[in-house]
Design a protein around this motif. Structure first.
Motif, PDB file in Angstrom:
ATOM      1  N   GLU A 185       0.905  -1.293   0.079  1.00  0.00           N
ATOM      2  CA  GLU A 185       0.041   0.144  -0.142  1.00  0.00           C
ATOM      3  C   GLU A 185       0.872   1.296   0.073  1.00  0.00           C
ATOM      4  OE1 GLU A 185      -2.310  -0.612   3.329  1.00  0.00           O
ATOM      5  OE2 GLU A 185      -3.833  -1.770   2.314  1.00  0.00           O
ATOM      6  N   ALA A 186       2.006   1.148   0.731  1.00  0.00           N
ATOM      7  CA  ALA A 186       2.801   2.345   0.848  1.00  0.00           C
ATOM      8  C   ALA A 186       3.450   2.647  -0.537  1.00  0.00           C
ATOM      9  CB  ALA A 186       3.995   2.372   1.845  1.00  0.00           C
ATOM     10  N   LEU A 187       3.779   1.321  -1.348  1.00  0.00           N
ATOM     11  CA  LEU A 187       4.518   1.519  -2.416  1.00  0.00           C
ATOM     12  C   LEU A 187       3.525   2.254  -3.604  1.00  0.00           C
ATOM     13  CD1 LEU A 187       7.165   1.115  -3.687  1.00  0.00           C
ATOM     14  CD2 LEU A 187       6.900   0.126  -1.497  1.00  0.00           C
ATOM     15  N   ARG A 188       2.085   1.632  -3.490  1.00  0.00           N
ATOM     16  CA  ARG A 188       1.103   2.289  -4.462  1.00  0.00           C
ATOM     17  C   ARG A 188       1.064   3.849  -4.207  1.00  0.00           C
ATOM     18  NH1 ARG A 188      -1.428  -1.038  -7.692  1.00  0.00           N
ATOM     19  NH2 ARG A 188      -1.678  -3.205  -7.336  1.00  0.00           N
ATOM     20  N   ALA A 189       1.132   4.102  -2.895  1.00  0.00           N
ATOM     21  CA  ALA A 189       1.034   5.503  -2.558  1.00  0.00           C
ATOM     22  C   ALA A 189       2.013   6.404  -3.175  1.00  0.00           C
ATOM     23  CB  ALA A 189       0.715   5.744  -1.146  1.00  0.00           C
ATOM     24  N   ASP A 190       3.258   5.780  -3.280  1.00  0.00           N
ATOM     25  CA  ASP A 190       4.801   6.459  -3.459  1.00  0.00           C
ATOM     26  C   ASP A 190       5.458   5.285  -4.259  1.00  0.00           C
ATOM     27  OD1 ASP A 190       6.819   8.040  -3.906  1.00  0.00           O
ATOM     28  OD2 ASP A 190       7.250   8.299  -1.880  1.00  0.00           O
ATOM     29  N   PRO A 191       5.493   5.210  -5.730  1.00  0.00           N
ATOM     30  CA  PRO A 191       6.181   4.245  -6.117  1.00  0.00           C
ATOM     31  C   PRO A 191       7.538   4.546  -6.227  1.00  0.00           C
ATOM     32  CG  PRO A 191       4.143   4.790  -7.726  1.00  0.00           C
ATOM     33  CD  PRO A 191       4.246   6.033  -6.211  1.00  0.00           C
ATOM     34  N   SER A 192       7.943   5.863  -5.916  1.00  0.00           N
ATOM     35  CA  SER A 192       9.256   6.075  -6.279  1.00  0.00           C
ATOM     36  C   SER A 192      10.027   5.681  -4.891  1.00  0.00           C
ATOM     37  CB  SER A 192       9.650   7.584  -6.361  1.00  0.00           C
ATOM     38  OG  SER A 192       9.024   8.358  -5.297  1.00  0.00           O
ATOM     39  N   ASP A 193       9.481   5.138  -3.906  1.00  0.00           N
ATOM     40  CA  ASP A 193       9.979   5.086  -2.641  1.00  0.00           C
ATOM     41  C   ASP A 193      11.073   3.654  -2.754  1.00  0.00           C
ATOM     42  OD1 ASP A 193      10.660   3.961  -0.054  1.00  0.00           O
ATOM     43  OD2 ASP A 193       8.915   4.805   0.701  1.00  0.00           O
ATOM     44  N   GLY A 194      12.191   4.014  -2.665  1.00  0.00           N
ATOM     45  CA  GLY A 194      13.355   2.857  -2.817  1.00  0.00           C
ATOM     46  C   GLY A 194      13.885   1.862  -1.836  1.00  0.00           C
ATOM     47  N   ARG A 195      13.078   2.119  -0.989  1.00  0.00           N
ATOM     48  CA  ARG A 195      13.476   1.063   0.242  1.00  0.00           C
ATOM     49  C   ARG A 195      13.456  -0.447   0.200  1.00  0.00           C
ATOM     50  NH1 ARG A 195      10.060   3.952   5.309  1.00  0.00           N
ATOM     51  NH2 ARG A 195       8.611   4.470   3.362  1.00  0.00           N
ATOM     52  N   THR A 196      14.234  -1.013   0.630  1.00  0.00           N
ATOM     53  CA  THR A 196      14.572  -2.758   0.443  1.00  0.00           C
ATOM     54  C   THR A 196      13.413  -3.068   1.687  1.00  0.00           C
ATOM     55  OG1 THR A 196      16.350  -2.795   2.011  1.00  0.00           O
ATOM     56  CG2 THR A 196      16.883  -2.435  -0.416  1.00  0.00           C
ATOM     57  N   LEU A 197      13.235  -4.533   1.458  1.00  0.00           N
ATOM     58  CA  LEU A 197      12.340  -5.117   2.149  1.00  0.00           C
ATOM     59  C   LEU A 197      12.843  -5.278   3.631  1.00  0.00           C
ATOM     60  CD1 LEU A 197      10.827  -8.242   0.003  1.00  0.00           C
ATOM     61  CD2 LEU A 197       9.946  -5.997   0.916  1.00  0.00           C
ATOM     62  N   ALA A 198      14.395  -5.311   3.668  1.00  0.00           N
ATOM     63  CA  ALA A 198      15.143  -5.234   4.921  1.00  0.00           C
ATOM     64  C   ALA A 198      14.882  -3.854   5.651  1.00  0.00           C
ATOM     65  CB  ALA A 198      16.774  -5.519   4.758  1.00  0.00           C
ATOM     66  N   GLU A 199      14.800  -2.788   4.791  1.00  0.00           N
ATOM     67  CA  GLU A 199      14.356  -1.557   5.530  1.00  0.00           C
ATOM     68  C   GLU A 199      13.202  -1.410   5.989  1.00  0.00           C
ATOM     69  OE1 GLU A 199      17.673   1.225   3.323  1.00  0.00           O
ATOM     70  OE2 GLU A 199      16.028   0.738   2.149  1.00  0.00           O
ATOM     71  N   TRP A 200      12.023  -2.038   5.102  1.00  0.00           N
ATOM     72  CA  TRP A 200      10.595  -1.959   5.549  1.00  0.00           C
ATOM     73  C   TRP A 200      10.381  -2.682   6.606  1.00  0.00           C
ATOM     74  CZ3 TRP A 200       7.186   1.207   4.138  1.00  0.00           C
ATOM     75  CH2 TRP A 200       7.028   1.926   2.905  1.00  0.00           C
ATOM     76  N   GLY A 201      11.082  -3.813   7.077  1.00  0.00           N
ATOM     77  CA  GLY A 201      10.808  -4.664   8.055  1.00  0.00           C
ATOM     78  C   GLY A 201      10.494  -4.257   9.286  1.00  0.00           C
ATOM     79  N   PRO A 202      11.534  -3.286   9.846  1.00  0.00           N
ATOM     80  CA  PRO A 202      11.280  -2.951  11.340  1.00  0.00           C
ATOM     81  C   PRO A 202       9.738  -2.035  11.486  1.00  0.00           C
ATOM     82  CG  PRO A 202      13.430  -2.349  10.752  1.00  0.00           C
ATOM     83  CD  PRO A 202      12.906  -2.889   9.480  1.00  0.00           C
ATOM     84  N   ARG A 203       9.419  -1.339  10.199  1.00  0.00           N
ATOM     85  CA  ARG A 203       8.088  -0.498  10.296  1.00  0.00           C
ATOM     86  C   ARG A 203       7.098  -1.426  10.117  1.00  0.00           C
ATOM     87  NH1 ARG A 203       9.024   4.828   8.771  1.00  0.00           N
ATOM     88  NH2 ARG A 203      10.774   5.593   8.241  1.00  0.00           N
ATOM     89  N   VAL A 204       6.929  -2.755   9.577  1.00  0.00           N
ATOM     90  CA  VAL A 204       5.898  -3.379   9.725  1.00  0.00           C
ATOM     91  C   VAL A 204       5.890  -4.687  10.474  1.00  0.00           C
ATOM     92  CG1 VAL A 204       5.441  -2.661   7.185  1.00  0.00           C
ATOM     93  CG2 VAL A 204       6.632  -4.929   7.514  1.00  0.00           C
ATOM     94  N   GLY A 205       6.999  -4.616  11.297  1.00  0.00           N
ATOM     95  CA  GLY A 205       6.940  -6.029  12.099  1.00  0.00           C
ATOM     96  C   GLY A 205       7.249  -7.333  11.606  1.00  0.00           C
TER      97      GLY A 205
END
Length: 280
Positions: free
Chosen positions: A187-207
């Motif tokens: 959902e975050a990527l659909r809202a901002d497709p330019s977001d270049g964070r990796t899944l490792a960087e997303w991990g702490p934010r989504v648990g």
């Protein structure tokens, strides 16, 4: 059962309290969209509707064959488990009785041609993409004149049918994951497709760990996260390109470091470069 008129079209759906133009993506309920009344002797009827950004006709079906086309903007059609994103250079043939939903990622002028099945020689049994040539484009406008005399209308209808030629393009699919943590990333990527964070960087934010998220994307969408993100970026690029934005501007807007990288990704996913896909 509720009945709602929208533009030239009449929408009949279940009493769900949801209008077909509610802005949300369509749910599982079905309705029926009836074309405007045909001129005397007509085998093809043209309906026209100006659609707002995010507006949808919810899942429905009708008794006529349909050619769905956006004269301006981009049209999205969902049917048979597939989503087509159509610029003005392409239209989608939808056989009679096929359940589908139609929406606009951005502002669009939706033109819908309805064909009487018993007077239509087209036998395609599944949704089929066709190219919209300059001649077909003008014929659609010509047939939208309800005062057209029967003889010239019949001749124009015959040429329209002759102009319906399939084109081979791939659809850009990006199904949403079911895992709630992966879905938050999606959902975050659909809202901002330019977001270049990796899944490792997303991990702490989504648990969840990056590896857990990676497995969830493959299990739920059938593709790795990187491929899914590419498709989301291309979906976001479609209405921008159709609106006349340059490839360079669109590439930067959806997260590509260079126009050439964007063009290469577009060609790999769709089969043709952006210039060919959006050519009139």
């Amino acid at each position: 059962m509720t009945t709602t008129r929208q533009g030239d079209m009449l929408y009949r759906g279940t009493d769900s309290g949801q209008r077909p133009d509610g802005g949300a993506e369509p749910d599982g309920r079905e309705g029926e969209v009836a074309p405007p009344g045909p001129p005397a002797g007509a085998a093809v009827v043209v309906g026209s509707f100006a659609m707002r950004r995010g507006q949808w006709f919810a899942r429905h079906r009708h008794e006529h064959h349909q050619l769905a086309w956006a004269r301006r903007g981009v049209l999205a059609v969902r049917a048979t488990g597939t989503t087509w994103v159509l610029p003005p250079s392409m239209a989608l043939w939808i056989p009679a009785g096929t359940a589908h939903a139609t929406g606009a990622p951005g502002q669009a002028l939706f033109r819908s041609l309805y064909f009487l099945p018993d007077r239509c020689p087209v036998t395609w049994s599944a949704p089929t993409v066709v190219g919209v040539s300059p001649l077909l484009r003008e014929l659609i406008s010509y047939l939208s004149d309800g005062a057209l005399d029967p003889a010239p209308r019949e001749r124009a209808e015959a040429v329209v049918l002759d102009q319906l030629r399939p084109v081979s393009v791939a659809t850009v699919q990006a199904p949403m994951p079911h895992d709630p943590r992966a879905r938050r990333v999606a959902e975050a990527l659909r809202a901002d497709p330019s977001d270049g964070r990796t899944l490792a960087e997303w991990g702490p934010r989504v648990g969840a760990s990056g590896r857990t998220l990676a497995r969830a994307f493959v299990a739920d969408t059938g593709m790795p996260y990187g491929q899914w993100r590419t498709r989301v970026r291309l979906q976001a690029a479609m209405p921008l390109l159709a609106g006349g934005a340059t490839v360079a501007a669109v590439a930067a807007r959806v997260g590509y470091a260079s126009p050439s990288a964007f063009v290469a990704a577009f060609r790999r996913a769709v089969g043709v470069p952006p210039g060919a896909y959006f050519a009139p």
